[in-house]
Design a protein around this motif. Sequence first.
Motif, short mmCIF file in Angstrom:
data_model
loop_
_atom_site.label_atom_id
_atom_site.label_comp_id
_atom_site.label_asym_id
_atom_site.label_seq_id
_atom_site.Cartn_x
_atom_site.Cartn_y
_atom_site.Cartn_z
N GLU A 283 -7.06 -6.78 -2.60
CA GLU A 283 -7.46 -7.78 -1.67
C GLU A 283 -8.91 -8.50 -2.28
OE1 GLU A 283 -8.00 -6.73 2.45
OE2 GLU A 283 -7.89 -8.86 2.85
N ASN B 176 -4.44 -20.04 7.40
CA ASN B 176 -5.53 -20.85 6.80
C ASN B 176 -5.33 -20.99 5.18
OD1 ASN B 176 -7.19 -21.11 8.85
ND2 ASN B 176 -8.24 -19.37 8.78
N GLU C 82 -3.71 -15.72 11.19
CA GLU C 82 -4.55 -16.94 11.12
C GLU C 82 -5.01 -16.98 9.68
OE1 GLU C 82 -7.96 -16.50 13.67
OE2 GLU C 82 -8.82 -18.16 12.64
N ALA D 267 0.87 -1.35 0.03
CA ALA D 267 -0.03 0.03 0.03
C ALA D 267 0.80 1.23 0.13
CB ALA D 267 -0.76 0.00 1.22
N ARG E 83 -1.72 -4.57 7.02
CA ARG E 83 -2.67 -3.81 6.11
C ARG E 83 -1.75 -3.01 4.97
NH1 ARG E 83 -1.63 1.52 8.50
NH2 ARG E 83 -0.28 1.32 10.31
N LYS E 84 -0.29 -3.26 5.15
CA LYS E 84 0.41 -2.78 4.09
C LYS E 84 0.76 -3.83 2.73
CE LYS E 84 1.93 1.28 5.46
NZ LYS E 84 1.41 2.57 4.68
N SER F 4 1.03 -9.02 10.46
CA SER F 4 0.44 -8.76 11.65
C SER F 4 -0.26 -9.85 12.18
CB SER F 4 -0.64 -7.47 11.05
OG SER F 4 -1.83 -8.10 10.65
N ARG F 5 -0.52 -9.43 13.63
CA ARG F 5 -1.24 -10.33 14.60
C ARG F 5 -2.61 -10.88 14.02
NH1 ARG F 5 -2.65 -9.12 19.83
NH2 ARG F 5 -2.84 -6.91 18.97
N ARG F 6 -3.37 -9.92 13.51
CA ARG F 6 -4.69 -10.40 13.19
C ARG F 6 -4.64 -11.10 11.84
NH1 ARG F 6 -7.75 -5.85 12.60
NH2 ARG F 6 -6.18 -4.60 13.75
N LYS F 7 -3.53 -11.00 10.99
CA LYS F 7 -3.59 -11.38 9.68
C LYS F 7 -3.07 -13.05 9.66
CE LYS F 7 -5.32 -7.97 7.52
NZ LYS F 7 -7.01 -8.35 6.79
N ARG G 129 -3.55 -11.19 2.11
CA ARG G 129 -3.09 -9.94 2.84
C ARG G 129 -2.57 -10.28 4.06
NH1 ARG G 129 -6.16 -4.88 2.62
NH2 ARG G 129 -4.87 -3.31 4.10
#
Lengths: 252, 690
Positions: A194, A247, A243, A169, A207-208, A238-241, A204
Amino acid sequence: MEKLLQQHKVYIVDDEQKSREALVHILEKYCPNVQIIGVSSNIDDAFQNININTPDILFLDVEMPNGSGFDLLAKFDKIPFSVVFVTGFDKYAMQAIKFSCLDYILKPISIKDVMEIFEKIDNLPIKKEQKIETLLNNFQANATRHKIGIPVGDGYEFLGIDDIIYLEAEGNYTNLFLNNNKKVLSTRTLGDYETIFENYPFVRIHRKHIINLNYLSKYYRGDGGYVLLYNNIQLDVSRRKKENLLNKINAI
Amino acid sequence: MPNNYIYDIDGDKEGNVYVGTYQGGISHFRGKEIIDVHHIIDSKAEMYDILVSHDQSLYVSLEKLYKLDLNPRTNKLKEKRIVYNSQVKRMSQIKPNFMSFTNGSSVYIWELGQDSMYLYPTLYSHNNVKAYNILYKNDYELYIGTTNGVYNLLFPINDDLPKTQKVTKRGEDLALKSNIRYVVDKKITKKQYFNLIPIDIFEEDTYKKEIFKDSTSIDYYISDMQKTSDGSIWISTYKNGVYRIKDHKIIKHYTESIKELTSNLCNRLFIDKQDRVWVATMRGISLIDYPRGMIRKITTDDGLVSNHITSIFKHDSLIYVGTSEGLNILDEKSVSSLNSAPPILIEEVKINEKNVPLKGQYKLKHNENSLYFKFNSISYNQKITYKYRIKNLDDKWLYTKDNYIRIPKIPKGKYVFEVKSINKDGLESLEKAQVFLQIKPHILYSFWAYLTYAILLILSVLAFVYFNIKRVRDKEQLNTQMAELEIKALQSQMNPHFVFNSMNAIQAYIFKNETEKASSYLSDFSTLIRSFLELSRKTFISLGQSLEAVQLYIKLEQMRTEDKFDFVLDIAPDVEMDIEIPTIVLQPFVENAIVHGLLNKKEKGILRIILQKKNEYNLIIRIEDNGIGREASKALKQNKQRKHPSRGMQIVEEHLNVLSKNKDYNLQIDIIDNVLDGSGTIVIMNLPID
C-alpha cells in the motif's frame, strides 16, 4: 582451517561529512573484512574514481545537492558492484528503492543494519544488474512501463506494474494476481505494498485487497459495495475504504 | 334565347316565367331573375351606343339614333322617336342640355330636344376621317379621336358656328400618322392619352411622347379605352381581353382563360360612378370591380336576351345592355349574380352533444371540446352551400352542403369558428357568422400548474445546490478536522517528555562511553520517530504496524529506565495482523500505563498487552499495568506540579469522536481500576473489525 572471509572493497558517496565519518567508523570498527577504497562527497568525483578503481560495494547517499545517487548510477553503462543506499527520510527515494528491492540503510546508521547488509551480501546471490535496471527504468521521468521487484521465497521476481490486477493479503505475505492468470506470493505485507504503490493507480479497498484501477470495470454501490475487475473478478469494498476508492477514482 | 321575337310572356304560380318565341319554342327563365329585364327594341342593327342623358332620356344608336320613352313603372316602351336619321357611332353628354355624337365621319352638337344641330365643318371637310370617340373636356371644349388625329372642338357661342382645331398638328412630327382613335382623359389631370396602334402616351400641352415600354405588347386591335379615377387606363381589345395600364406600365391583363372575362372578344368599356369597369364582350358582360377586387358576370342566365353585347351604359341602378338582338335593361339589385349570397346565422350550438345558449364566445374546459354548429341562410329559394373553417386550427376553408358541422376533439387553444354561405353563382355572403372559442388546457397543463412546476423545480435546484454546498463544506470541515488530528496524533506520540528523555538517555550512554548502547538506542529512536512520522499521516493502520511501533516504544522506555518493568505481549492465535485499527489508540494508552503507572512504582512492574477476538466483528485489546493506579497518579501529579500535561487521553478522545462522526467507526474503551490489589489500571478497548 579458519574460514577465509571475503574481503570487500567499499566506496562511500555522501555529501554530509558527519554521515561519512559515522559510516567509516562503523565499517572500520565492526567490519574487519572491509577495505574502504575511497570516499566522495559528490557524484562527479565518485564517477571518476570508481571508473579507475572499481569497488565491490558502493554505499551511496540518495539525496545530494549536486546530483542524486540515482544520477550517479545512470552514468554507468555497466554496474559490476553491489549498491547499498543510505537515506534519511525521502519518501520517493524510498519508494524507488523498495520497488527495485535494492539494499538500503537508514540514517542515523545503526551498527546492526550495516552488519546485516554484509551478512546478506555474503550469503545471497544478488541479481544486482536487474535491480538497478529496474530502479533506473522507474526513475526515468518518461518511463512508460514501470517495473517492480517482488521479493519471493527464493529471491526476486521482476514484474511490470501494469500486469498486476490485484493484491491479496495472505497472512504476512501477499499474493499478486497477474493478467496472465499467474499468481506470485511475495514476502512483503499488503501494508508494504500500500505504501509502495501510493503514487500509482492502486487503491486499498479492503484490509485484504489492493486493486489496480486500470483493471476496474465497475463499482457497485452499497454499504461498502463491491468492484468488478477484469475477468469478472468480484471483490468486496469495505465501508471505511469506500471513500478512499471513490476519491482515487475521481482523481483519475 | 333561341330567337328574339317574343309574342307572349306568361308567369306561373311559382314565379317561373315562360317566354314563347316566334320560332324556337319556349325559353325557361328561373324565378324572379327575369322580372326587371326588358327586351325593349328588337333590331337587327348593331347597337353601337347607349346614352341616358341628364334629363333621364334614353338614346339608342341602331341603324338610326332613337330617343326612347319608357313607362317608368314597368319600363315598357311607350314611344320611340328618331333623332338622327343615320347610324351614330358614339354619343356623349357634354353640357347639361347638349350632346355630341359622331356618325364616324362627322361630329354634331345637338341641344337636346331641339330640331337643329351643329355640324363641325373641319371634320366634315375631310372625306376619309373616321371619328372613334368623343371626350368631354369642359363646358366649352371636346376632344375627338379620329383616324386623322385628335381634334379639339370648341362650342359655338352666341349661335356662332362651332370651331374646330386639330390639336395634334403640333405633334405631327412626332410620328403621328393621323391614326389616333381614342382620347382618354379627365379634365382634372394634366395628362392626355392618345391611342395609336400601338399605344403612345402624350403629354397634354407639349404633346411630347412619354415612355410606355409595354406598348408593343398590346398589339391587338383596340376596341375602347377608358380611364378610372385612380389614373388607370383601361384598354379593351377585339381579340385579347382587357389591359389595365398605370404609370406607363401594364399592371394587369384580364382574359377569359383565367375566368376574369366572359370572353376575350371585347366591344366596349363603361366606367360607372363606383369606378367599376363594365366590359361588353361577345359572351356576356364582365364586371371588373377592381376597387373591391371582385369579378362578376352577367349572361343570358341572368336574363340577357343575348350574350353578344355590343354596347353598355349604366344609369343609377339600371344597366342598359345593347346586344345583337336588342336592348336589355336590368336592375342590378335584382341580378342575383351581382349580389352576394344571403346572410348567414348560427342557429344552434352543442357542446359534448348538449345544447348550449347561443353566445359569441365560449370558454370551455379541456374536455368540453366536441362541438356542433348548426347554421342557416335566411330562407331563399336557391341552393346554398357553406364554407367553414376553424381559424388557428386549420385556416383552410372547407365546403359542405349540409347546414351543420360536427367538430370532434379540438386541442386546447383559441379558435374562431367561421362560416359563410355561397349561392349558386359561387358568391359568398358578405358577412361571415363567427363564434370565438377558447379551449382551456387541462388543469395539469394550465398556467398555474406550470407556475407550480417551475417553482418546485427552482426549489429543488436550490435545495440541491444548498445541500451540495453544505456537503462540500462539511467535507472540507472534515478534512480540516482530520488534518488537525494528524498533527495532534503526532504531537501526542512525539511528546516532548518522551523526546527529551530519550535524548537524555543517549547523552548518558555517551558519558558512560557506552557507544554501542548509544548507537543502538539512537537507531531505534530514529526508527520510531520515522514510523511516527509515517503512520501519523494515516487514520488507520494495520494492527501489525501499530504493534511494531508500540513495541519499539516500549523497548526504548525499558532501555531508558533500565528495565523498570517487564513487557508481555499476548496475542491470541486467531488475531490477524492485518486488522485495521485507528493509528492513535494503542500508543497513548501504553504511554499512560508506563509514565503514570509503572514508572512511579517502586518495585518492578509489568506491562501486558493482550489481543483477542471477541467474535468475528470485534477485536479486544487489553492494556494492563500493575502500576500505582489512576487515583495515586493523579494525586502525585498535583503534588509534583508536573509540566507535562496529560493531553494524550484528550487527543484520543477527540480523535475517536471524529472517527465516530465521520467514518462511522465506533470504538468502545473501558478503563478499570484494578480492584484486586488496589493498584494498576486495565484499559479494555473493543474495536470493530471491518
